[in-house]
Design a protein around this motif. Sequence first.
Motif, PDB file in Angstrom:
ATOM      1  N   ALA A 124       0.831  -1.204   0.000  1.00 49.40           N
ATOM      2  CA  ALA A 124       0.000   0.000   0.000  1.00 49.40           C
ATOM      3  C   ALA A 124       0.862   1.249   0.000  1.00 49.40           C
ATOM      4  N   THR A 125       1.934   1.227   0.784  1.00 46.60           N
ATOM      5  CA  THR A 125       2.821   2.389   0.848  1.00 46.60           C
ATOM      6  C   THR A 125       3.499   2.632  -0.495  1.00 46.60           C
ATOM      7  N   CYS A 126       3.902   1.536  -1.154  1.00 42.13           N
ATOM      8  CA  CYS A 126       4.503   1.659  -2.494  1.00 42.13           C
ATOM      9  C   CYS A 126       3.546   2.371  -3.451  1.00 42.13           C
ATOM     10  N   PHE A 127       2.288   1.931  -3.450  1.00 44.13           N
ATOM     11  CA  PHE A 127       1.311   2.502  -4.380  1.00 44.13           C
ATOM     12  C   PHE A 127       0.990   3.954  -4.028  1.00 44.13           C
ATOM     13  N   ALA A 168       7.758   3.863   0.830  1.00 39.05           N
ATOM     14  CA  ALA A 168       7.700   5.277   0.436  1.00 39.05           C
ATOM     15  C   ALA A 168       8.768   5.604  -0.605  1.00 39.05           C
ATOM     16  N   PHE A 169       9.966   5.056  -0.421  1.00 44.54           N
ATOM     17  CA  PHE A 169      11.038   5.339  -1.374  1.00 44.54           C
ATOM     18  C   PHE A 169      10.860   4.562  -2.672  1.00 44.54           C
ATOM     19  N   ASN A 173      10.486   6.748  -6.051  1.00 45.39           N
ATOM     20  CA  ASN A 173      11.470   6.481  -7.082  1.00 45.39           C
ATOM     21  C   ASN A 173      10.831   6.259  -8.458  1.00 45.39           C
ATOM     22  N   LEU A 174       9.604   5.717  -8.460  1.00 42.27           N
ATOM     23  CA  LEU A 174       8.925   5.397  -9.723  1.00 42.27           C
ATOM     24  C   LEU A 174       7.856   6.406 -10.129  1.00 42.27           C
ATOM     25  N   SER A 175       7.430   7.233  -9.195  1.00 40.71           N
ATOM     26  CA  SER A 175       6.297   8.125  -9.441  1.00 40.71           C
ATOM     27  C   SER A 175       6.546   9.073 -10.615  1.00 40.71           C
ATOM     28  N   GLN A 382      19.304   8.387   0.390  1.00 39.38           N
ATOM     29  CA  GLN A 382      18.293   9.112   1.156  1.00 39.38           C
ATOM     30  C   GLN A 382      17.534   8.178   2.100  1.00 39.38           C
ATOM     31  N   ALA A 383      17.353   6.933   1.689  1.00 45.37           N
ATOM     32  CA  ALA A 383      16.629   5.970   2.519  1.00 45.37           C
ATOM     33  C   ALA A 383      17.462   5.477   3.684  1.00 45.37           C
TER      34      ALA A 383
END
Length: 434
Positions: A124-127, A168-169, A173-175, A382-383
């Motif tokens: 969910a966080t990835c999306f 989140a990262f 990264n893909l957004s 950053q992560a």
Amino acid sequence: MSGIKVDISYSRGLLAISPIIVFLIVYLVTSLIFGDFYKMPISVALMIASIWAAFTLKGKSISQKIEIFSKEAGSSNVLYMVWIFILAGAFAAIAKQSGAVEATVDLALIILPSYMIVPGLFIATCFISMAIGTSVGTVVALTPLAVNMAEGAGAPVPFFVAILLGGAFFGDNLSFISDTTIAATRTQGCDMKDKFLANIRIVLPAAAIALFLYCLFSPTLESAPQPSGRSLWLVIPYLIVIACALYGITVTVVLLIGIISAMIAAILEGISILDIFSIAGKGIDSVGPLVMITLLAAGMLGMIKSAGGIDFILKILGRNISTSRGAQLSISLLVGIVNLCTANNTVAILTVGSLAKKIADTYNIPPRKTASLLDTGSCIVQAIIPYGAQTLMAASLAGISPIAPWQYLFYPQILILCLAISIMITPKRKLHNK
């Protein structure tokens, strides 16, 4: 054999790149003295470095130096980037205010079975991060949920915070509307879709392995978190933006479509037109500091380039680079080192973007690959650093030490290996003849 041959003395070269050193010293030393990497505004550090750059640029009048700075800061590429930042800020603000983030979380909670809630948090966080284009915003929105899940499972809070940070990262990264994606693609001159396809080959295996590990070490929840009750159709604006971007529509058009769909969703949620305009205005204002940083960085790098700084760095790198693999490694390390000093992945990409492009052109590396290296390399650092905005924000909201989640940060640690493999398996390419 070196693929980069430039004629510039060490004294002249060191003077030319000194503004970058001044910027890093001003920002890093001040941050270390005060023990806070956000005490010194990056825009101020860039302004000081830009003033120094004007002094180091020899043989030019003040008006000529200002013209060089202004020409680079006002280039079509930079201003196009600024337009994207503005549109992305408006879209993200309207969509968030309408309840799209909560709706996305609810969708995940409803779809996933109880035994999948913990790894589902990662998914969910990835999306969500990919949809809203900001890892910081994702962390702020979901950290309270992660803490509640940890307490419900009787599990270590840092474990859940690490899951949240990894997702989140991944999404950021893909957004298609992420600051880092915009900066990486615009500095390299490639389409977002092409960068996405190149990037996902690196990050998806890392995410899959991380997901397996989170499933393996996932504790059983005593009580699953309950949905907030938001209408699930509020997710539609995010889905529209992702679908349009993947289809290959120009990013500005994608964001305009996203803004319109988010406005419709907000109106259906009872938000007035005037309030929507006010929300959009606040979203645009929120990217103001980023716009200023972009202009200052572009102008400063323009003067460095005019002074021969880029050529000097290429001369130094050229002694140790003989293949496209070495060039890719250098690009990844450069952006990572700058990110380590600035604790800001967007600034790191903007700082080394023009240099990375020149290296890529010399060693025949496709722009989509270079953009992917820049975004991924900065994302990893950053992560991992405990003083990044995302980690500091999550640690503050969760009431833990910023270092506590490190041992559970499976995703960025695996991503290092995946990035290295992607470089190693790259076929050797001939140099461009220039």
